[in-house]
Scaffold this motif. Sequence first.
Motif, PDB file in Angstrom:
ATOM      1  N   MET A   1      -8.938  -4.252  -9.110  1.00  0.00           N
ATOM      2  CA  MET A   1      -7.837  -3.302  -8.998  1.00  0.00           C
ATOM      3  C   MET A   1      -7.355  -3.286  -7.541  1.00  0.00           C
ATOM      4  SD  MET A   1      -7.699   0.766 -10.002  1.00  0.00           S
ATOM      5  CE  MET A   1      -7.838   0.667 -11.759  1.00  0.00           C
ATOM      6  N   THR A   2      -6.052  -3.345  -7.349  1.00  0.00           N
ATOM      7  CA  THR A   2      -5.500  -3.355  -6.002  1.00  0.00           C
ATOM      8  C   THR A   2      -5.496  -1.950  -5.411  1.00  0.00           C
ATOM      9  OG1 THR A   2      -3.227  -2.932  -6.683  1.00  0.00           O
ATOM     10  CG2 THR A   2      -3.941  -5.250  -6.646  1.00  0.00           C
ATOM     11  N   LYS A   3      -5.268  -1.890  -4.095  1.00  0.00           N
ATOM     12  CA  LYS A   3      -5.205  -0.593  -3.417  1.00  0.00           C
ATOM     13  C   LYS A   3      -4.092   0.269  -4.019  1.00  0.00           C
ATOM     14  CE  LYS A   3      -4.785   1.560   1.095  1.00  0.00           C
ATOM     15  NZ  LYS A   3      -4.705   1.387   2.535  1.00  0.00           N
ATOM     16  N   LEU A   4      -2.949  -0.359  -4.312  1.00  0.00           N
ATOM     17  CA  LEU A   4      -1.822   0.371  -4.905  1.00  0.00           C
ATOM     18  C   LEU A   4      -2.208   0.934  -6.273  1.00  0.00           C
ATOM     19  CD1 LEU A   4       1.153   1.282  -4.787  1.00  0.00           C
ATOM     20  CD2 LEU A   4       1.761  -0.933  -5.777  1.00  0.00           C
ATOM     21  N   GLU A   5      -2.869   0.130  -7.093  1.00  0.00           N
ATOM     22  CA  GLU A   5      -3.279   0.597  -8.421  1.00  0.00           C
ATOM     23  C   GLU A   5      -4.296   1.732  -8.328  1.00  0.00           C
ATOM     24  OE1 GLU A   5      -2.819  -3.530 -11.015  1.00  0.00           O
ATOM     25  OE2 GLU A   5      -4.609  -3.206  -9.809  1.00  0.00           O
ATOM     26  N   GLU A   6      -5.245   1.609  -7.402  1.00  0.00           N
ATOM     27  CA  GLU A   6      -6.246   2.663  -7.221  1.00  0.00           C
ATOM     28  C   GLU A   6      -5.592   3.969  -6.787  1.00  0.00           C
ATOM     29  OE1 GLU A   6      -9.356   1.458  -4.534  1.00  0.00           O
ATOM     30  OE2 GLU A   6      -9.699  -0.394  -5.644  1.00  0.00           O
ATOM     31  N   ASP A  47      10.028   4.692  -7.868  1.00  0.00           N
ATOM     32  CA  ASP A  47      10.721   3.839  -8.838  1.00  0.00           C
ATOM     33  C   ASP A  47      11.765   2.952  -8.181  1.00  0.00           C
ATOM     34  OD1 ASP A  47       9.143   4.970 -10.797  1.00  0.00           O
ATOM     35  OD2 ASP A  47      10.712   6.309 -11.557  1.00  0.00           O
ATOM     36  N   SER A  48      12.448   3.464  -7.150  1.00  0.00           N
ATOM     37  CA  SER A  48      13.442   2.654  -6.433  1.00  0.00           C
ATOM     38  C   SER A  48      12.785   1.447  -5.780  1.00  0.00           C
ATOM     39  CB  SER A  48      14.146   3.480  -5.361  1.00  0.00           C
ATOM     40  OG  SER A  48      14.930   4.479  -5.942  1.00  0.00           O
ATOM     41  N   ILE A  49      11.626   1.672  -5.183  1.00  0.00           N
ATOM     42  CA  ILE A  49      10.918   0.559  -4.546  1.00  0.00           C
ATOM     43  C   ILE A  49      10.403  -0.410  -5.601  1.00  0.00           C
ATOM     44  CG2 ILE A  49       8.914  -0.056  -3.141  1.00  0.00           C
ATOM     45  CD1 ILE A  49       9.464   2.496  -1.528  1.00  0.00           C
ATOM     46  N   GLU A  59       7.525 -13.089  -0.048  1.00  0.00           N
ATOM     47  CA  GLU A  59       6.190 -12.493  -0.025  1.00  0.00           C
ATOM     48  C   GLU A  59       6.080 -11.369   1.007  1.00  0.00           C
ATOM     49  OE1 GLU A  59       2.858 -11.869  -1.858  1.00  0.00           O
ATOM     50  OE2 GLU A  59       4.111 -13.544  -2.445  1.00  0.00           O
ATOM     51  N   ASP A  60       6.658 -11.564   2.195  1.00  0.00           N
ATOM     52  CA  ASP A  60       6.541 -10.522   3.224  1.00  0.00           C
ATOM     53  C   ASP A  60       7.339  -9.273   2.853  1.00  0.00           C
ATOM     54  OD1 ASP A  60       8.886 -11.996   3.625  1.00  0.00           O
ATOM     55  OD2 ASP A  60       8.962 -11.517   5.766  1.00  0.00           O
ATOM     56  N   THR A  61       8.470  -9.454   2.187  1.00  0.00           N
ATOM     57  CA  THR A  61       9.254  -8.308   1.723  1.00  0.00           C
ATOM     58  C   THR A  61       8.475  -7.549   0.656  1.00  0.00           C
ATOM     59  OG1 THR A  61      11.314  -9.497   2.167  1.00  0.00           O
ATOM     60  CG2 THR A  61      11.450  -7.585   0.707  1.00  0.00           C
ATOM     61  N   LEU A  62       7.885  -8.281  -0.255  1.00  0.00           N
ATOM     62  CA  LEU A  62       7.081  -7.664  -1.320  1.00  0.00           C
ATOM     63  C   LEU A  62       5.922  -6.869  -0.720  1.00  0.00           C
ATOM     64  CD1 LEU A  62       6.802  -7.395  -4.371  1.00  0.00           C
ATOM     65  CD2 LEU A  62       5.407  -9.460  -4.346  1.00  0.00           C
ATOM     66  N   GLU A  63       5.265  -7.435   0.276  1.00  0.00           N
ATOM     67  CA  GLU A  63       4.148  -6.741   0.928  1.00  0.00           C
ATOM     68  C   GLU A  63       4.625  -5.457   1.605  1.00  0.00           C
ATOM     69  OE1 GLU A  63       1.050  -7.710   4.501  1.00  0.00           O
ATOM     70  OE2 GLU A  63       1.552  -9.355   3.147  1.00  0.00           O
ATOM     71  N   ASN A  64       5.766  -5.514   2.265  1.00  0.00           N
ATOM     72  CA  ASN A  64       6.326  -4.317   2.906  1.00  0.00           C
ATOM     73  C   ASN A  64       6.664  -3.244   1.879  1.00  0.00           C
ATOM     74  OD1 ASN A  64       6.145  -5.244   5.542  1.00  0.00           O
ATOM     75  ND2 ASN A  64       8.182  -6.163   5.519  1.00  0.00           N
ATOM     76  N   ILE A  66       5.274  -2.837  -1.088  1.00  0.00           N
ATOM     77  CA  ILE A  66       4.005  -2.300  -1.595  1.00  0.00           C
ATOM     78  C   ILE A  66       3.429  -1.296  -0.602  1.00  0.00           C
ATOM     79  CG2 ILE A  66       1.585  -2.898  -2.088  1.00  0.00           C
ATOM     80  CD1 ILE A  66       2.715  -5.509  -3.383  1.00  0.00           C
ATOM     81  N   ASN A  67       3.514  -1.612   0.693  1.00  0.00           N
ATOM     82  CA  ASN A  67       3.027  -0.673   1.713  1.00  0.00           C
ATOM     83  C   ASN A  67       3.826   0.625   1.687  1.00  0.00           C
ATOM     84  OD1 ASN A  67       0.956  -2.322   2.617  1.00  0.00           O
ATOM     85  ND2 ASN A  67       2.208  -3.302   4.175  1.00  0.00           N
ATOM     86  N   GLN A  68       5.120   0.536   1.427  1.00  0.00           N
ATOM     87  CA  GLN A  68       5.933   1.745   1.307  1.00  0.00           C
ATOM     88  C   GLN A  68       5.487   2.578   0.110  1.00  0.00           C
ATOM     89  OE1 GLN A  68      10.228   1.232   1.551  1.00  0.00           O
ATOM     90  NE2 GLN A  68       9.953  -0.493   2.958  1.00  0.00           N
ATOM     91  N   GLN A  69       5.194   1.914  -1.005  1.00  0.00           N
ATOM     92  CA  GLN A  69       4.725   2.646  -2.185  1.00  0.00           C
ATOM     93  C   GLN A  69       3.381   3.313  -1.906  1.00  0.00           C
ATOM     94  OE1 GLN A  69       5.143  -0.527  -5.182  1.00  0.00           O
ATOM     95  NE2 GLN A  69       6.424   0.928  -6.316  1.00  0.00           N
ATOM     96  N   ILE A  70       2.507   2.639  -1.189  1.00  0.00           N
ATOM     97  CA  ILE A  70       1.211   3.227  -0.833  1.00  0.00           C
ATOM     98  C   ILE A  70       1.436   4.478   0.003  1.00  0.00           C
ATOM     99  CG2 ILE A  70      -0.840   2.848   0.617  1.00  0.00           C
ATOM    100  CD1 ILE A  70      -0.828  -0.075  -0.486  1.00  0.00           C
ATOM    101  N   GLU A  71       2.355   4.403   0.953  1.00  0.00           N
ATOM    102  CA  GLU A  71       2.650   5.565   1.793  1.00  0.00           C
ATOM    103  C   GLU A  71       3.221   6.715   0.965  1.00  0.00           C
ATOM    104  OE1 GLU A  71       2.844   8.003   5.093  1.00  0.00           O
ATOM    105  OE2 GLU A  71       1.737   6.151   4.757  1.00  0.00           O
TER     106      GLU A  71
END
Length: 91
Positions: A1-6, A47-49, A59-64, A66-71
């Motif tokens: 499970m990823t950090k986002l999923e957790e 949902d917008s993200i 890949e770098d945009t996707l990572e950014n 995901i980091n926004q969603q985590i925040e």
Amino acid sequence: MTKLEELHSKMVQVHDKAQSLFEMDNVPSMLKNEYRNKVSQYDNMYDSIETMKGLTSKEDTLENLINQQIEILNVRIKWELDWTKRVIERL
């Protein structure tokens, strides 16, 4: 499970508890309005993200994103816990 999923799973647990308090009759309307507005705001941001993630192949945009969603999830969890505490103090 990823950090986002957790983190999303944790947010759902916190949200379910807050939602059960929200549904009680004796919660002040001011707190109910705050809850409705904030939950809608956090849901819309997340949902917008999610939509933007589907539109990118970088890949770098996707990572950014995901980091926004985590925040967003971190801030939402903290807010819902605080809201829950304030509701309990008033009951």
